[in-house]
Scaffold this active site. Structure first.
Site, PDB file in Angstrom:
ATOM      1  N   HIS A  57     -22.510 -20.172  -2.002  1.00  0.00           N
ATOM      2  CA  HIS A  57     -22.323 -18.840  -1.417  1.00  0.00           C
ATOM      3  C   HIS A  57     -20.977 -18.236  -1.795  1.00  0.00           C
ATOM      4  O   HIS A  57     -20.885 -17.045  -2.097  1.00  0.00           O
ATOM      5  CB  HIS A  57     -22.445 -18.928   0.108  1.00  0.00           C
ATOM      6  CG  HIS A  57     -22.178 -17.632   0.809  1.00  0.00           C
ATOM      7  ND1 HIS A  57     -23.087 -16.591   0.821  1.00  0.00           N
ATOM      8  CD2 HIS A  57     -21.109 -17.199   1.516  1.00  0.00           C
ATOM      9  CE1 HIS A  57     -22.576 -15.575   1.497  1.00  0.00           C
ATOM     10  NE2 HIS A  57     -21.378 -15.914   1.936  1.00  0.00           N
ATOM     11  N   TYR A  60     -20.117 -19.032  -6.370  1.00  0.00           N
ATOM     12  CA  TYR A  60     -21.022 -18.571  -7.434  1.00  0.00           C
ATOM     13  C   TYR A  60     -21.078 -19.594  -8.573  1.00  0.00           C
ATOM     14  O   TYR A  60     -21.199 -19.232  -9.743  1.00  0.00           O
ATOM     15  CB  TYR A  60     -20.580 -17.201  -7.971  1.00  0.00           C
ATOM     16  CG  TYR A  60     -20.655 -16.092  -6.946  1.00  0.00           C
ATOM     17  CD1 TYR A  60     -21.807 -15.324  -6.822  1.00  0.00           C
ATOM     18  CD2 TYR A  60     -19.598 -15.823  -6.093  1.00  0.00           C
ATOM     19  CE1 TYR A  60     -21.894 -14.306  -5.878  1.00  0.00           C
ATOM     20  CE2 TYR A  60     -19.679 -14.813  -5.136  1.00  0.00           C
ATOM     21  CZ  TYR A  60     -20.823 -14.058  -5.040  1.00  0.00           C
ATOM     22  OH  TYR A  60     -20.909 -13.060  -4.102  1.00  0.00           O
ATOM     23  N   SER A 107     -26.162 -10.285   1.376  1.00  0.00           N
ATOM     24  CA  SER A 107     -27.278 -10.927   2.062  1.00  0.00           C
ATOM     25  C   SER A 107     -26.812 -11.646   3.320  1.00  0.00           C
ATOM     26  O   SER A 107     -25.688 -12.136   3.391  1.00  0.00           O
ATOM     27  CB  SER A 107     -27.942 -11.936   1.122  1.00  0.00           C
ATOM     28  OG  SER A 107     -27.018 -12.963   0.790  1.00  0.00           O
ATOM     29  N   HIS A 108     -27.699 -11.683   4.300  1.00  0.00           N
ATOM     30  CA  HIS A 108     -27.526 -12.558   5.462  1.00  0.00           C
ATOM     31  C   HIS A 108     -28.892 -13.144   5.776  1.00  0.00           C
ATOM     32  O   HIS A 108     -29.401 -13.031   6.890  1.00  0.00           O
ATOM     33  CB  HIS A 108     -26.945 -11.784   6.644  1.00  0.00           C
ATOM     34  CG  HIS A 108     -25.781 -12.477   7.278  1.00  0.00           C
ATOM     35  ND1 HIS A 108     -25.611 -12.592   8.629  1.00  0.00           N
ATOM     36  CD2 HIS A 108     -24.727 -13.133   6.731  1.00  0.00           C
ATOM     37  CE1 HIS A 108     -24.504 -13.255   8.904  1.00  0.00           C
ATOM     38  NE2 HIS A 108     -23.952 -13.595   7.760  1.00  0.00           N
ATOM     39  N   HIS A 110     -30.420 -16.487   5.446  1.00  0.00           N
ATOM     40  CA  HIS A 110     -30.686 -17.710   6.195  1.00  0.00           C
ATOM     41  C   HIS A 110     -30.329 -17.581   7.673  1.00  0.00           C
ATOM     42  O   HIS A 110     -31.120 -17.979   8.535  1.00  0.00           O
ATOM     43  CB  HIS A 110     -29.968 -18.893   5.532  1.00  0.00           C
ATOM     44  CG  HIS A 110     -30.339 -19.065   4.087  1.00  0.00           C
ATOM     45  ND1 HIS A 110     -29.433 -18.870   3.061  1.00  0.00           N
ATOM     46  CD2 HIS A 110     -31.514 -19.360   3.494  1.00  0.00           C
ATOM     47  CE1 HIS A 110     -30.044 -19.062   1.900  1.00  0.00           C
ATOM     48  NE2 HIS A 110     -31.312 -19.357   2.139  1.00  0.00           N
ATOM     49  N   ARG A 129     -16.957  -4.629   7.139  1.00  0.00           N
ATOM     50  CA  ARG A 129     -15.550  -5.041   6.986  1.00  0.00           C
ATOM     51  C   ARG A 129     -15.150  -5.122   5.519  1.00  0.00           C
ATOM     52  O   ARG A 129     -13.989  -4.878   5.168  1.00  0.00           O
ATOM     53  CB  ARG A 129     -15.300  -6.374   7.700  1.00  0.00           C
ATOM     54  CG  ARG A 129     -15.276  -6.245   9.210  1.00  0.00           C
ATOM     55  CD  ARG A 129     -14.702  -7.490   9.874  1.00  0.00           C
ATOM     56  NE  ARG A 129     -15.386  -8.702   9.451  1.00  0.00           N
ATOM     57  CZ  ARG A 129     -16.556  -9.113   9.926  1.00  0.00           C
ATOM     58  NH1 ARG A 129     -17.174  -8.401  10.869  1.00  0.00           N
ATOM     59  NH2 ARG A 129     -17.117 -10.223   9.493  1.00  0.00           N
ATOM     60  N   GLN A 258     -23.097 -16.692  13.333  1.00  0.00           N
ATOM     61  CA  GLN A 258     -21.999 -16.017  14.010  1.00  0.00           C
ATOM     62  C   GLN A 258     -22.526 -15.083  15.108  1.00  0.00           C
ATOM     63  O   GLN A 258     -23.676 -14.675  15.093  1.00  0.00           O
ATOM     64  CB  GLN A 258     -21.184 -15.196  13.009  1.00  0.00           C
ATOM     65  CG  GLN A 258     -20.764 -15.967  11.778  1.00  0.00           C
ATOM     66  CD  GLN A 258     -21.760 -15.863  10.638  1.00  0.00           C
ATOM     67  OE1 GLN A 258     -22.963 -15.724  10.852  1.00  0.00           O
ATOM     68  NE2 GLN A 258     -21.269 -15.934   9.422  1.00  0.00           N
ATOM     69  N   SER A 331     -16.021 -16.626  12.935  1.00  0.00           N
ATOM     70  CA  SER A 331     -16.005 -15.636  14.013  1.00  0.00           C
ATOM     71  C   SER A 331     -15.824 -14.245  13.415  1.00  0.00           C
ATOM     72  O   SER A 331     -15.042 -14.049  12.487  1.00  0.00           O
ATOM     73  CB  SER A 331     -14.866 -15.934  14.991  1.00  0.00           C
ATOM     74  OG  SER A 331     -15.105 -17.135  15.693  1.00  0.00           O
ATOM     75  N   ASN A 556     -23.748  -9.539  -5.142  1.00  0.00           N
ATOM     76  CA  ASN A 556     -23.858 -10.733  -4.322  1.00  0.00           C
ATOM     77  C   ASN A 556     -25.021 -11.551  -4.859  1.00  0.00           C
ATOM     78  O   ASN A 556     -25.986 -10.998  -5.367  1.00  0.00           O
ATOM     79  CB  ASN A 556     -24.093 -10.309  -2.860  1.00  0.00           C
ATOM     80  CG  ASN A 556     -24.268 -11.475  -1.910  1.00  0.00           C
ATOM     81  OD1 ASN A 556     -25.293 -11.606  -1.257  1.00  0.00           O
ATOM     82  ND2 ASN A 556     -23.270 -12.330  -1.819  1.00  0.00           N
TER      83      ASN A 556
END
Length: 764
Positions: A57, A60, A107-108, A110, A129, A258, A331, A556
């Site tokens: 992740h 790469y 991507s998020h 999983h 962010r 998170q 976090s 990404n």
């Protein structure tokens, strides 16, 4: 009992101390390389840092050798408007009048299967962010979503959480969600795709970069406190025996997803913008994947020296956290800034104003090392580049699968085609009433599309359009597209088709496409067949961007998207950003702006049904060769649409993609709440004309007074333009309808009912 802290001194004295590097995802040779770099075994904290930063992740490591091709194909002319590119938190391009735009998609996937609400919510928070870290104000989000079959038992759980998470976080931030896609396919069962895109705007001179320079400058951590969320596997380091509970230093299992707080992030956005406006920041980095491990090592590596951090100063929200856990915590809602000593007081004052917790945790040094102490004892002493930028690079085996020949040979030629008017009408309603093509209003109505007041075009339009400058009307357009089905048939062409559609979707708004971003979602890189798909898609995307003359500014990669040995459809998501000099001339999707508009089809229609929605819905078929890609034609289309927008020659436009011409007609009619009459040119096959998914086509509505000017312009530029109908309000008092002359008629009410009832019926 408090676990002894594993210091650098202790690590040097205990070279044979067993460490759970395999549990952290490191291979034997990677662990040995770390020992070689350090001249000793790593401490627990160092091991945590290397394990997360050398993960697929963050590093790469399997894709880097292929991603270099983007740089190799980017010309100096393509770089002229690029202010920041690959390697930064997000790409930034000059959009004129002193303005810049920054955008990126990540991507998020999983986390969104494990805990759909928080996984999706924090995916939005993280990409926002990234945009903040460039010095920009985030102004909008989009999303690309992939779920398992719509009627699969688990799809309801995942979709409900993901959609509520995206809406809950984005709406709370006050960011409009201006578009995206939702696709259902059995290959995504157990592995949904949640790709979030954010776009921001800034003045060119306000651009910020992620680097730590100037010995003596302070490192300030600000935002939320650091907790145990997002640590996942690193928690094995909390115990010598790799066991215990979650309450103390022996805890074994910690949350891997998170937890986000959008209201904290909203305040953080405003705080950052005030810090930027006061010029109080030298460098800045958001804390996302890998947390402080990433922020400290990347800032130090990109700077001109080293860094010293006193880890015990980090504000915590959980007791007894170890150095490894603090460094690995993901976090949310945290940023790390480099600030000159003279500006620290002013920096802290701004943070206090916004009630943002800020702590001086260290300083930039000239040592060339990243040194982290814990209550006076050194727990990390590493060359930062070896953590952040010099991880392992793999040239994994690449092999075209043997099964690919059979897949390509299995065309749609043998499938039975509708021919009569009744059959064509039934096919339209079958496709429109399927999860593949039905209305997404059930999902998109959970998002606020117009908050902030700068949204000019949003859902239902091909691309979202935002006003950037109130005085001049300058704006940006953005679209994001992907086709896993086409990419499965031909990864090179599939990636180019996604690029072409996103490019075209921006062009039909009247904007000029200027830049590309991407998110490449694939199966396991350890599978040579997956790496063949990936390498071909990268080359297709890079070559396509070069042919279109616009740069890929970043992206990404998400690997290991598979359940067991079954990989998802290869899904390269492509985002394209465009610029429009005055949003007043944007082109809407809906018909009916002017009475009696002429409908003109731009581009060539061919008998191309392999990989189509028609084949999927009517025969559950996937095979053959995807539609032809003609990027020169795409550029020509964009030039014509931009010119037509500027000269007021077009009153509506809609690109043709899934479902073909008839789907575009239905969508534009429903969007404009007006009917139309389609008259197919003589000799044109009705089924091919209505349902083909040939690329490089756009349906435009042209005011009758401008028809001759518009068609003359198309003819002069060599762009096929065929008159195929007129906008027709219907008889006075009668129900508006879509009529295909001589074949069938369907009222808008029936079309709307067929399309809008599907998802509420499945998930409502």
């Amino acid at each position: 009992m408090t676990q002894e802290v594993d210091t650098v001194e202790r690590a040097a004295a205990t070279p044979d101390h067993p460490q759970p590097y395999r549990e952290l995802g490191l291979k034997d040779d990677e662990y040995e390389r770390i020992r070689e770099i350090l001249g000793r075994r790593p401490t627990d904290a160092e091991l945590a840092m290397y394990s997360v930063m050398w993960s697929e992740h963050c590093s790469y490591k399997s894709s880097k050798v292929h991603l270099r091709y983007f740089g190799e194909t980017t010309t100096e002319k393509m770089r002229e408007t690029m202010l920041a590119g690959i390697g930064e938190n997000a790409g930034v391009v000059d959009i004129g009048d002193g303005w810049a735009a920054t955008f990126k998609v990540e991507s998020h996937n999983h986390p969104s299967y494990i805990e759909p609400y928080q996984g999706a919510a924090t995916g939005v928070g993280g990409i926002v962010r990234d945009i903040m870290a460039m010095g920009a104000r985030p102004v909008a989000v989009m999303d690309q979503l992939r779920f398992g079959a719509a009627d699969a038992p688990d799809t309801r759980r995942v979709l409900d959480g993901v959609v509520r998470g995206i809406g809950g976080y984005g709406n709370s931030l006050g960011l409009p969600n201006i578009g995206g896609e939702t696709v259902f396919d059995a290959s995504y069962a157990g592995n949904p795709l949640v790709n979030a895109l954010c776009v921001g705007v800034l003045r060119k001179e306000d651009l910020k970069l992620a680097f730590a320079s100037g010995a003596g400058n302070k490192i300030i951590l600000f935002g939320a406190r650091t907790g145990l969320d997002g640590i996942g596997g690193v928690s094995v380091l909390a115990s010598e025996t790799f066991g215990g509970d979650e309450s103390g230093a022996g805890r074994k299992k910690l949350p891997s997803v998170q937890v986000g707080d959008p209201f904290t992030e909203k305040v953080l956005i405003e705080c950052c913008l005030e810090l930027y406006a006061a010029d109080l920041v030298v460098g800045i980095q958001d804390l996302g994947g890998a947390g402080l491990s990433c922020a400290t090592s990347e800032l130090a590596s990109a700077g001109d020296g080293g860094m010293r951090v006193e880890l015990e100063r980090v504000p915590l929200r959980a007791a007894n956290m170890t150095p490894a856990e603090i460094l690995s915590s993901e976090s949310q809602e945290r940023m790390c800034a480099v600030v000159t000593p003279d500006n620290v007081d002013a920096f802290m004052a701004v943070c206090r104003k916004w009630d943002v917790l800020a702590t001086d945790i260290g300083e930039v040094t000239d040592s060339g090392r990243l040194e982290i102490t814990w209550h006076g004892e050194t727990v990390v002493d590493v060359p930062p580049r070896t953590v952040a930028h010099e991880g392992p690079v793999y040239e994994r085996p690449v092999q075209r699968p043997d099964s690919q020949d059979a897949l390509v040979a299995n065309t749609t030629a043998s499938l039975e085609r509708p021919s009569t008017g009744d059959e064509l009408r039934a096919t339209l309603l079958q496709l429109l009433g399927s999860p593949a093509l039905c209305s997404r209003a059930f999902i998109t109505e959970q998002y606020d599309r117009y908050v902030r007041g700068n949204t000019v075009l949003a859902e239902h339009a091909d691309g979202g359009v935002l006003r950037v400058d109130e005085q001049t009307g300058r704006g940006i357009a953005i679209s994001t597209d992907a086709s896993g089905r086409y990419t499965a048939l031909d990864p090179y062409a599939g990636a180019q088709l996604a690029l072409a559609e996103a490019y075209r979707n921006v062009a039909v708004t009247g904007a000029t496409p200027v830049a590309v971003t991407n998110c490449l979602n694939f199966g396991s890189p350890e599978d040579p067949g997956v790496m063949w798909q990936f390498s071909q898609a990268v080359r297709g995307l890079a070559d396509g961007a070069a042919a279109l003359g616009i740069p890929v500014t970043g992206g990404n990669v998400s690997f290991y998207n598979q359940t067991g040995t079954t990989a998802i459809l290869p899904t390269p998501v492509v985002g394209v950003l465009g610029v429009i000099d005055d949003v007043k001339r944007r082109i809407p999707t809906g018909f009916g702006t002017e009475p009696g508009e002429t409908l003109i089809l731009l581009g060539d229609t061919r008998d191309e049904f392999d990989g189509s929605i028609w084949a999927q819905v009517t025969a559950d078929h996937l095979g053959g060769v995807p539609p032809t890609v003609d990027l020169d034609r795409e550029r020509l289309l964009a030039e014509v649409l931009t010119a037509a927008s500027r000269d007021g020659l077009v009153s509506a436009a809609h690109d043709l993609s899934e479902g073909g011409l008839i789907q575009a007609v239905v969508e534009a009619s429903l969007a404009g709440e007006t009917g139309c009459r389609i008259v197919l040119p003589e000799g044109w096959n009705p089924f091919v004309t209505l349902f083909s998914e040939s690329a490089g086509r756009v349906l435009v509505a042209v005011p009758r007074t401008e028809e001759s000017r518009f068609t003359a312009m198309c003819e002069a530029r060599g762009l096929p333009a065929n008159r195929i109908g007129v906008v027709d309000q219907g008889p006075d008092g009668g129900e508006p309808a879509v009529e295909v002359q001589g074949l069938f008629t369907v009222t808008l009410e029936e079309l709307r009912r067929t399309s809008e009832g599907v998802l509420p019926g499945l998930f409502g």
